[in-house]
Design an enzyme around this catalytic site. Sequence first.
Site, PDB file in Angstrom:
ATOM      1  N   LEU A 166       0.835  -1.214   0.000  1.00  0.00           N
ATOM      2  CA  LEU A 166       0.000   0.000   0.000  1.00  0.00           C
ATOM      3  C   LEU A 166       0.866   1.259   0.000  1.00  0.00           C
ATOM      4  O   LEU A 166       0.596   2.226  -0.718  1.00  0.00           O
ATOM      5  CB  LEU A 166      -0.919   0.029   1.234  1.00  0.00           C
ATOM      6  CG  LEU A 166      -2.055  -0.993   1.289  1.00  0.00           C
ATOM      7  CD1 LEU A 166      -2.774  -0.909   2.636  1.00  0.00           C
ATOM      8  CD2 LEU A 166      -3.049  -0.766   0.159  1.00  0.00           C
ATOM      9  N   PHE A 169       2.409   1.960  -3.289  1.00  0.00           N
ATOM     10  CA  PHE A 169       1.396   2.587  -4.148  1.00  0.00           C
ATOM     11  C   PHE A 169       1.184   4.055  -3.756  1.00  0.00           C
ATOM     12  O   PHE A 169       1.097   4.937  -4.621  1.00  0.00           O
ATOM     13  CB  PHE A 169       0.079   1.810  -4.043  1.00  0.00           C
ATOM     14  CG  PHE A 169      -0.953   2.318  -4.994  1.00  0.00           C
ATOM     15  CD1 PHE A 169      -0.963   1.890  -6.320  1.00  0.00           C
ATOM     16  CD2 PHE A 169      -1.903   3.242  -4.597  1.00  0.00           C
ATOM     17  CE1 PHE A 169      -1.902   2.389  -7.216  1.00  0.00           C
ATOM     18  CE2 PHE A 169      -2.842   3.750  -5.480  1.00  0.00           C
ATOM     19  CZ  PHE A 169      -2.840   3.316  -6.797  1.00  0.00           C
ATOM     20  N   HIS A 170       1.133   4.315  -2.439  1.00  0.00           N
ATOM     21  CA  HIS A 170       0.933   5.687  -1.928  1.00  0.00           C
ATOM     22  C   HIS A 170       2.064   6.607  -2.420  1.00  0.00           C
ATOM     23  O   HIS A 170       1.823   7.717  -2.879  1.00  0.00           O
ATOM     24  CB  HIS A 170       0.900   5.608  -0.397  1.00  0.00           C
ATOM     25  CG  HIS A 170       0.806   6.913   0.323  1.00  0.00           C
ATOM     26  ND1 HIS A 170      -0.305   7.715   0.293  1.00  0.00           N
ATOM     27  CD2 HIS A 170       1.706   7.571   1.104  1.00  0.00           C
ATOM     28  CE1 HIS A 170      -0.097   8.796   1.031  1.00  0.00           C
ATOM     29  NE2 HIS A 170       1.127   8.739   1.531  1.00  0.00           N
ATOM     30  N   ILE A 171       3.306   6.116  -2.346  1.00  0.00           N
ATOM     31  CA  ILE A 171       4.459   6.923  -2.783  1.00  0.00           C
ATOM     32  C   ILE A 171       4.381   7.147  -4.300  1.00  0.00           C
ATOM     33  O   ILE A 171       4.594   8.255  -4.797  1.00  0.00           O
ATOM     34  CB  ILE A 171       5.797   6.242  -2.404  1.00  0.00           C
ATOM     35  CG1 ILE A 171       5.926   6.140  -0.879  1.00  0.00           C
ATOM     36  CG2 ILE A 171       6.991   7.002  -2.980  1.00  0.00           C
ATOM     37  CD1 ILE A 171       7.089   5.288  -0.404  1.00  0.00           C
ATOM     38  N   ALA A 174       1.823   9.681  -5.013  1.00  0.00           N
ATOM     39  CA  ALA A 174       2.288  11.004  -4.561  1.00  0.00           C
ATOM     40  C   ALA A 174       3.251  11.615  -5.591  1.00  0.00           C
ATOM     41  O   ALA A 174       3.188  12.808  -5.873  1.00  0.00           O
ATOM     42  CB  ALA A 174       2.963  10.887  -3.204  1.00  0.00           C
TER      43      ALA A 174
END
Length: 210
Positions: A166, A169-171, A174
């Site tokens: 997760l 994916f978040h990075i 971003a």
Amino acid sequence: MKNDPKKILRYTPFERANHWLSAITFILLAISGLAFFHPAFYPLTQLFGGGVWTRILHPFIGAAMAISFGVMFFSYRKLNVITPTDKEWLKHVREVVDGDDRNMPEAEKFNGGQKLMFWLLVGCMALLILSGIVIWRAYFAFLFPAAVIRLASVVHAVAATIMIALIIFHIYAAIWTKESIDAMLYGWVRRPWAKQHHPAWFRQMMGGDK
Ligand code: HEM
């Protein structure tokens, strides 16, 4: 930058410091956790002063991340309530990925994808904290039967694996959403950025209706 009328405050200094505390502790936890997970990663323990120190430090770093993420949870939980508009946003997410967000349902401060990510992170964090307490040998593990400790070890490893995926994916998201890293580094975003990515939030910040 603070007095620039063309910019809007997205994150306060406290929010940013706390977010980066979560990020740094997360990376330290992932590195030290992987070292316990497979012998191939064992050399990573050198970064923490050897195997014994890694084992001592990992749960304390985990406690720091739990507190830091807990602050984020209480700060952002209301902003992350998933509305019917967010569900529509998620149904159209393909258009965003294809680079055409002109017809997307209007996102609030956080869009449907960010909100979904938030709740997935909350779920993983809850599992990691609960299972982490059960397997923390020095202080708590003696309170639980062996079968519960074994089960908690598996839950901890599975939740950590999902959490790492997760956060990758978040990075990625971003970096992919240009200027979003600036928001978390400096706190401010340009008005056109806010209008394009979070129109409902933009209107609210400009003093209009939601
Ligand atoms: C390690 C590198 C990380 C980077 C580069 C990063 C980057 C960012 C950026 C740029 C934003 C702002 C998004 C926006 O304003 O639209 C953000 C928001 C956020 N981040 Fe991170 N982050 C990282 C790690 C983490 C970790 C470890 C957590 C939690 C455990 C986390 C949780 C959040 C949350 C809850 C938000 C609020 C908005 C949202 O849900 O997207 N981040 N992050």
